[in-house]
Motif scaffolding. Sequence first.
Motif, PDB file in Angstrom:
ATOM      1  N   GLN A 118      70.765  42.598  58.192  1.00  8.87           N
ATOM      2  CA  GLN A 118      69.461  43.240  58.215  1.00  8.87           C
ATOM      3  C   GLN A 118      68.438  42.381  57.483  1.00  8.87           C
ATOM      4  N   VAL A 119      67.354  42.124  58.139  1.00  9.19           N
ATOM      5  CA  VAL A 119      66.305  41.293  57.553  1.00  9.19           C
ATOM      6  C   VAL A 119      65.362  42.176  56.742  1.00  9.19           C
ATOM      7  N   GLN A 120      65.119  41.773  55.511  1.00 12.45           N
ATOM      8  CA  GLN A 120      64.191  42.501  54.651  1.00 12.45           C
ATOM      9  C   GLN A 120      63.141  41.549  54.113  1.00 12.45           C
ATOM     10  N   LEU A 121      61.907  42.008  54.085  1.00  9.39           N
ATOM     11  CA  LEU A 121      60.795  41.236  53.553  1.00  9.39           C
ATOM     12  C   LEU A 121      60.176  42.042  52.412  1.00  9.39           C
ATOM     13  N   VAL A 122      59.983  41.386  51.292  1.00 12.10           N
ATOM     14  CA  VAL A 122      59.413  42.056  50.131  1.00 12.10           C
ATOM     15  C   VAL A 122      58.227  41.248  49.625  1.00 12.10           C
ATOM     16  N   GLU A 123      57.059  41.874  49.656  1.00 14.28           N
ATOM     17  CA  GLU A 123      55.848  41.217  49.187  1.00 14.28           C
ATOM     18  C   GLU A 123      55.612  41.525  47.712  1.00 14.28           C
ATOM     19  N   SER A 124      54.934  40.598  47.052  1.00 15.24           N
ATOM     20  CA  SER A 124      54.541  40.798  45.666  1.00 15.24           C
ATOM     21  C   SER A 124      53.297  39.986  45.381  1.00 15.24           C
ATOM     22  N   GLY A 125      52.675  40.279  44.238  1.00 13.34           N
ATOM     23  CA  GLY A 125      51.531  39.490  43.817  1.00 13.34           C
ATOM     24  C   GLY A 125      50.175  40.146  44.004  1.00 13.34           C
ATOM     25  N   GLY A 126      50.172  41.320  44.619  1.00 14.06           N
ATOM     26  CA  GLY A 126      48.903  42.012  44.787  1.00 14.06           C
ATOM     27  C   GLY A 126      48.384  42.558  43.466  1.00 14.06           C
ATOM     28  N   GLY A 180      59.273  37.364  49.898  1.00  8.38           N
ATOM     29  CA  GLY A 180      60.656  36.936  49.872  1.00  8.38           C
ATOM     30  C   GLY A 180      61.431  37.577  51.006  1.00  8.38           C
ATOM     31  N   VAL A 181      62.237  36.773  51.688  1.00 12.13           N
ATOM     32  CA  VAL A 181      62.995  37.250  52.843  1.00 12.13           C
ATOM     33  C   VAL A 181      64.488  37.200  52.530  1.00 12.13           C
ATOM     34  N   SER A 182      65.184  38.254  52.870  1.00 10.77           N
ATOM     35  CA  SER A 182      66.639  38.291  52.719  1.00 10.77           C
ATOM     36  C   SER A 182      67.262  38.728  54.028  1.00 10.77           C
ATOM     37  N   GLY A 183      68.510  38.350  54.211  1.00 10.49           N
ATOM     38  CA  GLY A 183      69.232  38.738  55.410  1.00 10.49           C
ATOM     39  C   GLY A 183      69.169  37.725  56.527  1.00 10.49           C
ATOM     40  N   ARG A 184      68.274  36.771  56.411  1.00  8.76           N
ATOM     41  CA  ARG A 184      68.164  35.721  57.413  1.00  8.76           C
ATOM     42  C   ARG A 184      67.335  34.592  56.841  1.00  8.76           C
ATOM     43  N   ASN A 199      63.323  30.612  50.807  1.00 15.30           N
ATOM     44  CA  ASN A 199      63.172  31.679  51.802  1.00 15.30           C
ATOM     45  C   ASN A 199      61.950  32.546  51.512  1.00 15.30           C
ATOM     46  N   THR A 200      60.871  31.889  51.169  1.00 12.47           N
ATOM     47  CA  THR A 200      59.671  32.584  50.717  1.00 12.47           C
ATOM     48  C   THR A 200      58.432  31.995  51.369  1.00 12.47           C
ATOM     49  N   VAL A 201      57.495  32.872  51.665  1.00 14.48           N
ATOM     50  CA  VAL A 201      56.194  32.479  52.190  1.00 14.48           C
ATOM     51  C   VAL A 201      55.124  32.948  51.216  1.00 14.48           C
ATOM     52  N   TYR A 202      54.059  32.172  51.103  1.00 16.56           N
ATOM     53  CA  TYR A 202      53.005  32.468  50.137  1.00 16.56           C
ATOM     54  C   TYR A 202      51.656  32.590  50.839  1.00 16.56           C
ATOM     55  N   LEU A 203      50.765  33.305  50.193  1.00 22.45           N
ATOM     56  CA  LEU A 203      49.372  33.349  50.634  1.00 22.45           C
ATOM     57  C   LEU A 203      48.505  33.199  49.390  1.00 22.45           C
ATOM     58  N   GLN A 204      47.933  32.022  49.244  1.00 21.52           N
ATOM     59  CA  GLN A 204      47.004  31.775  48.136  1.00 21.52           C
ATOM     60  C   GLN A 204      45.627  32.232  48.570  1.00 21.52           C
ATOM     61  N   MET A 205      45.043  33.126  47.804  1.00 24.01           N
ATOM     62  CA  MET A 205      43.749  33.695  48.156  1.00 24.01           C
ATOM     63  C   MET A 205      42.751  33.381  47.053  1.00 24.01           C
ATOM     64  N   ASN A 206      41.770  32.572  47.380  1.00 25.33           N
ATOM     65  CA  ASN A 206      40.728  32.193  46.434  1.00 25.33           C
ATOM     66  C   ASN A 206      39.394  32.795  46.835  1.00 25.33           C
ATOM     67  N   SER A 207      38.485  32.820  45.904  1.00 26.40           N
ATOM     68  CA  SER A 207      37.133  33.332  46.160  1.00 26.40           C
ATOM     69  C   SER A 207      37.180  34.688  46.869  1.00 26.40           C
ATOM     70  N   LEU A 208      37.955  35.576  46.321  1.00 26.81           N
ATOM     71  CA  LEU A 208      38.137  36.875  46.964  1.00 26.81           C
ATOM     72  C   LEU A 208      36.839  37.661  47.015  1.00 26.81           C
ATOM     73  N   LYS A 209      36.702  38.428  48.089  1.00 24.05           N
ATOM     74  CA  LYS A 209      35.516  39.238  48.321  1.00 24.05           C
ATOM     75  C   LYS A 209      35.933  40.708  48.449  1.00 24.05           C
ATOM     76  N   PRO A 210      35.023  41.631  48.206  1.00 25.16           N
ATOM     77  CA  PRO A 210      35.371  43.054  48.357  1.00 25.16           C
ATOM     78  C   PRO A 210      35.920  43.380  49.748  1.00 25.16           C
ATOM     79  N   GLU A 211      35.445  42.683  50.764  1.00 26.43           N
ATOM     80  CA  GLU A 211      35.923  42.949  52.126  1.00 26.43           C
ATOM     81  C   GLU A 211      37.354  42.468  52.358  1.00 26.43           C
TER      82      GLU A 211
END
Length: 124
Positions: free
Chosen positions: A1-9, A23-27, A77-89
Amino acid sequence: QVQLVESGGGSVQAGESLRLSCGVSGRTIYNNAMGWFRQPPGKEREFVAAINWSGHNTDYLDSVKGRFTISRDNTKNTVYLQMNSLKPEDTANYVCAFMYPSEMSVNARDYQYWGQGTQVTVSS
């Protein structure tokens, strides 16, 4: 079973940065494309970013180009999203997704597995 767990918000002020992890587990994510989507309050889910299996090809929502960067570490087994200059939208629940084919897609229906998401709130 593939599981994806996000963090960092979290909750930040406009102009600040956050780095989301998935982070991805199971595959292994090797040979598979990965994507980030988001669902703002009261709105439909939208594509944010995608990366192909090698990391050499990426695609972004126009409104985040130049501010967000998607990357991957196949050894972790991890993917990232670097978010800079964040806006309310940018406020939304950010969800990562796993796709069997190796090339990326902006279409949610092409992804087979999804995480629960991590909330990002940007105040002005």
